[in-house]
Design an enzyme around this catalytic site. Structure first.
Site, PDB file in Angstrom:
ATOM      1  N   ASN A  19       0.868  -1.184   0.000  1.00 19.42           N
ATOM      2  CA  ASN A  19       0.000   0.000   0.000  1.00 19.42           C
ATOM      3  C   ASN A  19       0.904   1.233   0.000  1.00 19.42           C
ATOM      4  OD1 ASN A  19      -1.824   2.028   0.457  1.00 19.42           O
ATOM      5  ND2 ASN A  19      -2.385   1.354   2.534  1.00 19.42           N
ATOM      6  N   LYS A  21       0.096   4.281  -0.360  1.00 18.51           N
ATOM      7  CA  LYS A  21      -0.555   5.474   0.233  1.00 18.51           C
ATOM      8  C   LYS A  21      -0.315   6.701  -0.645  1.00 18.51           C
ATOM      9  CE  LYS A  21      -0.040   3.228   4.670  1.00 18.51           C
ATOM     10  NZ  LYS A  21       0.030   3.323   6.116  1.00 18.51           N
ATOM     11  N   HIS A 104      -9.544   0.751   4.985  1.00 18.19           N
ATOM     12  CA  HIS A 104      -8.261   0.988   5.672  1.00 18.19           C
ATOM     13  C   HIS A 104      -8.497   1.934   6.849  1.00 18.19           C
ATOM     14  CE1 HIS A 104      -4.160   2.242   6.486  1.00 18.19           C
ATOM     15  NE2 HIS A 104      -3.766   1.177   5.815  1.00 18.19           N
ATOM     16  N   GLU A 106      -6.827   4.313   7.998  1.00 18.69           N
ATOM     17  CA  GLU A 106      -6.569   5.739   7.723  1.00 18.69           C
ATOM     18  C   GLU A 106      -7.781   6.386   7.061  1.00 18.69           C
ATOM     19  OE1 GLU A 106      -2.799   5.478   5.664  1.00 18.69           O
ATOM     20  OE2 GLU A 106      -1.822   4.857   7.527  1.00 18.69           O
ATOM     21  N   GLU A 176      -5.336  -5.437  10.521  1.00 20.97           N
ATOM     22  CA  GLU A 176      -4.332  -4.400  10.749  1.00 20.97           C
ATOM     23  C   GLU A 176      -4.615  -3.686  12.076  1.00 20.97           C
ATOM     24  OE1 GLU A 176      -2.464  -3.098   6.820  1.00 20.97           O
ATOM     25  OE2 GLU A 176      -4.264  -1.883   7.079  1.00 20.97           O
ATOM     26  N   GLY A 182       2.338   1.905  10.848  1.00 17.58           N
ATOM     27  CA  GLY A 182       3.248   3.034  10.707  1.00 17.58           C
ATOM     28  C   GLY A 182       3.916   3.447  12.010  1.00 17.58           C
ATOM     29  N   SER A 222       3.412  -2.479  10.420  1.00 23.95           N
ATOM     30  CA  SER A 222       4.865  -2.488  10.612  1.00 23.95           C
ATOM     31  C   SER A 222       5.498  -3.842  10.286  1.00 23.95           C
ATOM     32  CB  SER A 222       5.229  -2.027  12.028  1.00 23.95           C
ATOM     33  OG  SER A 222       4.779  -0.699  12.236  1.00 23.95           O
TER      34      SER A 222
HETATM   35  C1  PEP Z   1      -0.851  -0.100   6.254  1.00 24.65           C
HETATM   36  O1  PEP Z   1      -1.051   1.100   6.333  1.00 24.65           O
HETATM   37  O2  PEP Z   1      -1.665  -0.834   5.659  1.00 24.65           O
HETATM   38  C2  PEP Z   1       0.354  -0.617   6.881  1.00 24.65           C
HETATM   39  C3  PEP Z   1       0.381  -1.891   7.173  1.00 24.65           C
HETATM   40  O3  PEP Z   1       1.349   0.277   7.118  1.00 24.65           O
HETATM   41  P1  PEP Z   1       2.793  -0.025   7.776  1.00 24.65           P
HETATM   42  O4  PEP Z   1       3.305  -1.283   7.148  1.00 24.65           O
HETATM   43  O5  PEP Z   1       3.613   1.178   7.425  1.00 24.65           O
HETATM   44  O6  PEP Z   1       2.551  -0.184   9.239  1.00 24.65           O
END
Ligand code: PEP
Length: 263
Positions: A19, A21, A104, A106, A176, A182, A222
């Site tokens: 992703n 973003k 998601h 976000e 997630e 993040g 992460s």
């Molecule tokens: C995400 O936003 O879907 C995600 C998993 O981000 P990160 O790997 O940066 O934690």
């Protein structure tokens, strides 16, 4: 948590999805895609997906080679019409994208995407013939209060309430935990497995054992080369949705290889 559904049969391919973003300009996006593609020659058993920003979808879909698949990062909750600035699921599909990420955290947190909007987007995406990466996951306060299973279950119940058994075949779940996205803080492999098993068990009650066993459940939060092996080795973890580490081809490919190394 009750009796657990059997983990999925190993014939299912793992998935690693990046992703991107709101990152990369158009030439950088092409370059990153090419770097990723160059590392996929020996990858046989893992589906690899990239989710670039929407303005680049068509160009990337046109320039991609091999089995790499392209995903949008979200779609409109409406169909075609007077909805300035919105990209419908059908439009995204017409660019050559095959997947879309829905729900998601976000989008939910920063853009006020309600459960109802998530449901509508999911249904429109499936109608348009897109495969869906449906995200769910709890906040830190949910986890600390011990409410995380109920939270995730209610997100899934809500999103999937009108999705038929047949349409569900096009859905992949991405768990997630928001506190891990993040932040550099990863769920432990035990925490991930525990939630993935819970999700599969719920799916089993909703769609039956066969569909639940066949559903890929990805971990996101992460995930990086140093922890991907351990996470993907869990019986109910079928790959990852990768944010930050997907912006660097070397890291992303190392995560793809970690998924590929699982039998
Ligand atoms: C995400 O936003 O879907 C995600 C998993 O981000 P990160 O790997 O940066 O934690």
């Amino acid at each position: 948590m009750g009796e657990l559904a059997p983990a999925k049969p190993k014939v299912m391919k793992n998935i690693v999805a990046g992703n991107w973003k709101s990152n990369k300009l158009m030439p950088e996006a092409l370059e990153l895609m090419n770097e990723v593609q160059a590392g996929l020659d020996s990858i046989q058993n893992t589906e690899v997906i990239i989710a670039p920003p929407s303005p680049y979808l068509a160009a990337l879909a046109e320039n991609k080679k091999g089995a790499l698949a392209i995903s949008a990062q979200q779609c409109s909750a409406t169909g075609m019409g007077a909805h300035t600035g919105e990209h419908t699921a059908e439009m995204l599909k017409s660019t050559g994208a095959e997947w879309v990420i829905i729900g998601h955290s976000e989008r939910r947190e920063r853009f006020g995407e309600s459960n109802e909007a998530v449901r509508s987007k999911l249904e429109l995406a499936l109608e348009a013939g897109l495969h869906v990466l449906l995200c769910c996951g709890e906040s830190l306060s949910n986890r600390e209060s011990g409410n995380h299973f109920d939270w995730v279950q209610s997100q899934l119940e809500d999103a999937l309430q009108n999705v038929s058994d047949q349409a569900f075949d096009q859905v992949v779940i991405a768990y997630e935990p928001i506190w891990a996205i993040g932040t550099g803080k990863t769920a432990s492999s035990d925490q991930a497995q525990e939630m993935h098993a819970f999700i599969r068990n719920w799916l089993s009650k909703r769609y039956g054992d066969v569909s639940a066993a066949a559903c890929r459940i990805l971990y996101g939060g992460s995930c990086k080369p140093s922890n991907a092996d351990e996470l993907f080795a869990q019986p109910d973890v079928n790959g990852g949705l990768i944010g930050g580490a997907s912006l660097n081809a070397e890291d992303f490919l190392a995560i793809v290889r970690a998924a590929e190394a699982q039998d």
